[in-house]
Enzyme design. Structure first.
Site, mmCIF file in Angstrom:
data_model
loop_
_atom_site.group_PDB
_atom_site.id
_atom_site.type_symbol
_atom_site.label_atom_id
_atom_site.label_comp_id
_atom_site.label_asym_id
_atom_site.label_seq_id
_atom_site.Cartn_x
_atom_site.Cartn_y
_atom_site.Cartn_z
ATOM 1 N N GLU A 41 32.902 65.268 98.407
ATOM 2 C CA GLU A 41 33.758 64.266 97.729
ATOM 3 C C GLU A 41 35.186 65.161 97.934
ATOM 4 O O GLU A 41 35.293 66.222 97.429
ATOM 5 C CB GLU A 41 33.425 64.224 96.510
ATOM 6 C CG GLU A 41 34.277 63.109 95.691
ATOM 7 C CD GLU A 41 33.817 62.694 94.545
ATOM 8 O OE1 GLU A 41 34.569 62.004 93.635
ATOM 9 O OE2 GLU A 41 32.819 63.054 93.949
ATOM 10 N N LYS A 110 35.836 54.579 96.203
ATOM 11 C CA LYS A 110 34.956 54.866 95.346
ATOM 12 C C LYS A 110 35.143 53.751 94.110
ATOM 13 O O LYS A 110 36.173 53.431 93.524
ATOM 14 C CB LYS A 110 35.222 56.184 94.531
ATOM 15 C CG LYS A 110 34.029 56.561 93.419
ATOM 16 C CD LYS A 110 34.372 58.108 93.035
ATOM 17 C CE LYS A 110 33.224 58.627 92.186
ATOM 18 N NZ LYS A 110 33.524 60.125 91.772
ATOM 19 N N CYS A 143 29.702 59.936 95.309
ATOM 20 C CA CYS A 143 29.117 60.620 93.933
ATOM 21 C C CYS A 143 28.687 59.821 92.989
ATOM 22 O O CYS A 143 27.446 59.082 93.088
ATOM 23 C CB CYS A 143 30.195 61.280 93.297
ATOM 24 S SG CYS A 143 29.954 62.527 92.121
#
Length: 260
Positions: A41, A110, A143
């Site tokens: 990330e 995200k 994540c």
């Protein structure tokens, strides 16, 4: 399909150094016969930078993208990597997939932002969508996204057989790579590629534990806590029916609800 994960540390706020590291690892991955190389990330800049990420962010197909696309063409492999993206004055925690022709194959912002700092800094993405890579239907998450079962289920319902998850998972959350990432693979019958940072960045200590996880929830390959290259051929796993498990679960759930 040979996939290589790079588990390591980014150099904080130094895009040139991080892109140079991507080039070195991509060259090595090519020599090892990898079809795709996966980085963690926000790897182009570093993760734990707070508001400094605003000045480091670029449009989706900015200078960093073009350098990465050149590497993908040069080494004839796909590159999956996290980076900060700016668009219409908003900042996104994004990940991209560049195929071996240097074309943008996949893009994800995200959706589930972790903690107050991410929520104050980034605008959340709004969707999970699949893309085609090396002849396979794939998905992207970042994540914290993987901690929500619905995220991976949405991609499985779209036919994904392979999930790439660039990550910056920190201590003490060891259960995420070791339990939740395996659960997402098992409950959806797909292969998970979990590429995490390791080492220390400011006040954060990353857990490492990057992995390639089979559709039955077992590890194909698993890293420890130190920098490493992790590589495996996942071709056999991609031939399995990724939709069978979740469709059976959905049918069983519907039958249970009808009896209530």
């Amino acid at each position: 399909m040979n996939i290589l994960i790079y588990q390591g540390s980014a150099i904080a706020a130094n895009k040139a150094a991080n892109l140079a590291q991507v080039q070195r690892i991509s060259h090595s991955a090519s020599l090892l016969g990898a079809d795709a190389v996966v980085f963690p990330e926000l790897f182009t800049t570093g993760y734990n930078l707070g508001a400094q990420l605003r000045s480091l962010a670029e449009p989706l197909q900015g200078d960093s993208f073009h350098q990465l696309a050149d590497m993908a063409r040069r080494y004839q492999l796909s590159i999956i990597i996290g980076l900060p993206e700016t668009d219409a004055g908003k900042l996104y925690n994004s990940a991209i997939v560049i195929d071996k022709q240097g074309q943008l194959a996949g893009h994800h912002r995200k959706v589930f932002l972790f903690g107050n700092q991410e929520k104050q800094l980034f605008t959340a993405g709004t969707r999970f969508q699949t893309f085609e890579l090396c002849g396979h239907t794939c998905g992207l998450s970042i994540c914290y996204d993987i901690e929500f079962p619905e995220s991976t289920r949405t991609l499985a319902q779209q036919g994904a057989k392979l999930l790439f998850n660039p990550t910056a998972n920190m201590t003490p959350y060891y259960q995420v790579p070791n339990t939740l990432a395996r659960a997402r693979a098992l409950e959806n019958g797909l292969t998970v590629v979990y590429a995490n940072l390791c080492g220390q960045e400011g006040d954060l200590h990353y857990t490492g534990q990057s992995a390639l996880i089979a559709p039955d929830g077992t590890d194909i390959a698993r890293a420890g806590n130190d920098p490493c290259l992790l590589m495996a051929d996942v071709s056999a796993y991609l031939q399995q029916d990724s939709g069978r498990r979740w469709s059976t679960q959905l049918q069983d759930l519907n039958e249970w609800q009808q009896h209530e």
